[in-house]
Design a protein around this motif. Sequence first.
Motif, PDB file in Angstrom:
ATOM      1  N   TRP A  99      -1.712  -0.225   1.003  1.00 43.50           N
ATOM      2  CA  TRP A  99      -1.688  -0.932  -0.271  1.00 43.50           C
ATOM      3  C   TRP A  99      -2.993  -1.701  -0.310  1.00 43.50           C
ATOM      4  CZ3 TRP A  99       1.748  -0.193  -3.998  1.00 43.50           C
ATOM      5  CH2 TRP A  99       3.045   0.180  -3.690  1.00 43.50           C
ATOM      6  N   TYR A 133       7.824  -1.675  -0.783  1.00 45.57           N
ATOM      7  CA  TYR A 133       6.837  -2.680  -1.157  1.00 45.57           C
ATOM      8  C   TYR A 133       7.065  -3.934  -0.317  1.00 45.57           C
ATOM      9  CZ  TYR A 133       3.925  -5.599  -4.153  1.00 45.57           C
ATOM     10  OH  TYR A 133       2.950  -6.429  -4.623  1.00 45.57           O
ATOM     11  N   ILE A 144      -3.759   2.078  -4.074  1.00 49.78           N
ATOM     12  CA  ILE A 144      -3.130   2.690  -2.910  1.00 49.78           C
ATOM     13  C   ILE A 144      -4.032   3.790  -2.385  1.00 49.78           C
ATOM     14  CG2 ILE A 144      -0.736   2.125  -3.462  1.00 49.78           C
ATOM     15  CD1 ILE A 144      -0.354   4.818  -4.673  1.00 49.78           C
TER      16      ILE A 144
END
Length: 150
Positions: A99, A133, A144
């Motif tokens: 991320w 997440y 990402i």
Amino acid sequence: MPNKTRPLPPMQALLIMCLLSTFLNMSPSSLWAMEKVSFRTYPRTGMIVPNPMETAKLPTRKTYQVNHKAFDLLFFFNDKDIFGTILKRDKRRPIHFRWCFYKTCEESQYDYKKVIAEAFNPPFVDGFFTIPYPSYLPYGFQGIEFSSPD
């Protein structure tokens, strides 16, 4: 001594009857708050996206495909969690996920990294993976990236 039960007042009885008839007339899919997603119902190819990618530019309700020299992935992104399957993989190389704090996915101390698959370990071809997440972090992510370090 026998237990004497009183009948429900007419308004409560009417309310219960209305609720029961409403629930019985609803379809099972509308009773659930979450939409079911199955990779088996989607084609084996998704919308091919660049790697790394900016999450704000991903259209909603689509499956995406990432092609890399070491792997091909098909994944679904629900604005938080990622659910995917491996279409092709060189099992000698790992698959990593990140991320990205920045849109361009340049390295940052705030990035969140996760290993999807270690070298010679599952998931292999047609294997599923999920990346939840990290909700405990007090900030969001803008990109990402999937990678396979040499």
